[in-house]
Write a protein that holds these residues in place. Structure first.
Motif, PDB file in Angstrom:
ATOM      1  N   ARG A  56       6.105  -5.715  -4.849  1.00  0.00           N
ATOM      2  CA  ARG A  56       5.376  -4.682  -5.558  1.00  0.00           C
ATOM      3  C   ARG A  56       4.295  -5.396  -6.350  1.00  0.00           C
ATOM      4  O   ARG A  56       4.486  -6.529  -6.770  1.00  0.00           O
ATOM      5  N   SER A  60      -0.863  -1.938  -8.142  1.00  0.00           N
ATOM      6  CA  SER A  60      -0.381  -0.644  -7.629  1.00  0.00           C
ATOM      7  C   SER A  60      -0.129   0.339  -8.754  1.00  0.00           C
ATOM      8  O   SER A  60      -0.393   1.538  -8.611  1.00  0.00           O
ATOM      9  N   PHE A 124      -6.256   0.498  -0.061  1.00  0.00           N
ATOM     10  CA  PHE A 124      -4.857   0.786  -0.358  1.00  0.00           C
ATOM     11  C   PHE A 124      -4.421   1.998   0.450  1.00  0.00           C
ATOM     12  O   PHE A 124      -5.239   2.751   0.968  1.00  0.00           O
ATOM     13  N   ARG A 125      -3.111   2.157   0.541  1.00  0.00           N
ATOM     14  CA  ARG A 125      -2.518   3.315   1.192  1.00  0.00           C
ATOM     15  C   ARG A 125      -1.495   3.924   0.234  1.00  0.00           C
ATOM     16  O   ARG A 125      -0.758   3.203  -0.410  1.00  0.00           O
ATOM     17  N   ARG A 130       4.218   5.914  -3.141  1.00  0.00           N
ATOM     18  CA  ARG A 130       4.014   4.509  -3.510  1.00  0.00           C
ATOM     19  C   ARG A 130       2.639   4.051  -3.049  1.00  0.00           C
ATOM     20  O   ARG A 130       2.192   4.410  -1.972  1.00  0.00           O
ATOM     21  N   LYS A 132       0.466   1.119  -1.621  1.00  0.00           N
ATOM     22  CA  LYS A 132       0.750  -0.066  -0.817  1.00  0.00           C
ATOM     23  C   LYS A 132      -0.540  -0.779  -0.447  1.00  0.00           C
ATOM     24  O   LYS A 132      -1.545  -0.147  -0.169  1.00  0.00           O
ATOM     25  N   THR A 135       1.062  -5.283   2.784  1.00  0.00           N
ATOM     26  CA  THR A 135       2.487  -5.264   3.093  1.00  0.00           C
ATOM     27  C   THR A 135       3.295  -5.131   1.816  1.00  0.00           C
ATOM     28  O   THR A 135       2.814  -5.451   0.737  1.00  0.00           O
ATOM     29  N   ASN A 136       4.496  -4.653   1.955  1.00  0.00           N
ATOM     30  CA  ASN A 136       5.395  -4.580   0.798  1.00  0.00           C
ATOM     31  C   ASN A 136       6.584  -5.513   0.984  1.00  0.00           C
ATOM     32  O   ASN A 136       7.612  -5.356   0.354  1.00  0.00           O
TER      33      ASN A 136
END
Length: 180
Positions: A56, A60, A124-125, A130, A132, A135-136
């Motif tokens: 994380r 974010s 970002f997505r 959340r 992201k 990658t997470n």
């Protein structure tokens, strides 16, 4: 005969597209600007699961607040109310400022305003409530988990389109971790 030609042509096109994608990722890794994203705390009971580390990012949290208007998600009625309404999946860009250590700090969501020389656009997505980035999760060889316990920053390569690729992990003093 005609069926075989179509199969061969389809296979050739698929191979060309796969190789083009590989070439683009390799160019991204070779030519992308090195930036760091600070990691945010993750529940230690789920930090290491198997041969990967759940990730994380502090960035974010800022994007989440900018999207939802909610700052604290822990035991927060405002967040509970918003969470029940939901926000559909979305992709977007943020503007972040690069500090003296190459760590990216949130400035704003991208609104087409001009950026300064130290600012960068990052993609970002927003999925499953959340934010992201590339990658997470960070995968490593079996048994190497202890090498990454002190991770504080993710090392990324940023291309001109704002896409990031995770390439490694750093400790608090910006030392590369692991067998890289």
């Amino acid at each position: 005969m005609k069926h075989n030609v179509v199969m061969w042509l389809t296979g050739a096109v698929i191979l060309i597209l796969i190789n083009l994608s590989i070439w683009q990722k390799e160019a991204h890794l070779d030519e992308g600007e090195v930036i760091y994203l600070e990691l945010a705390p993750v529940d230690p009971r789920s930090l290491m699961q198997g041969d990967y580390m759940a990730l994380r990012y502090k960035l974010s949290n800022s994007v989440y607040t900018a999207l939802t208007g909610v700052t604290d998600t822990d035991n927060n009625q405002e967040w509970q109310d918003w969470n029940n309404q939901g926000l559909s999946a979305t992709d977007g860009y943020l503007i972040a400022e690069k500090d003296q250590n190459n760590v990216m700090k949130f400035v704003r969501l991208d609104n087409a305003e001009a950026m300064t020389a130290s600012q960068r656009k990052l993609q970002f997505r927003f999925r499953d409530k959340r934010v992201k980035f590339a990658t997470n999760a960070f995968f490593f060889s079996e048994g190497d988990g202890a090498l990454y316990e002190d991770a504080r920053y993710g090392v990324f390569r940023l291309n001109t389109q704002g896409e990031v690729l995770l390439t490694g992990m750093l400790d608090e003093q910006f030392n590369m971790l692991g067998n890289q």
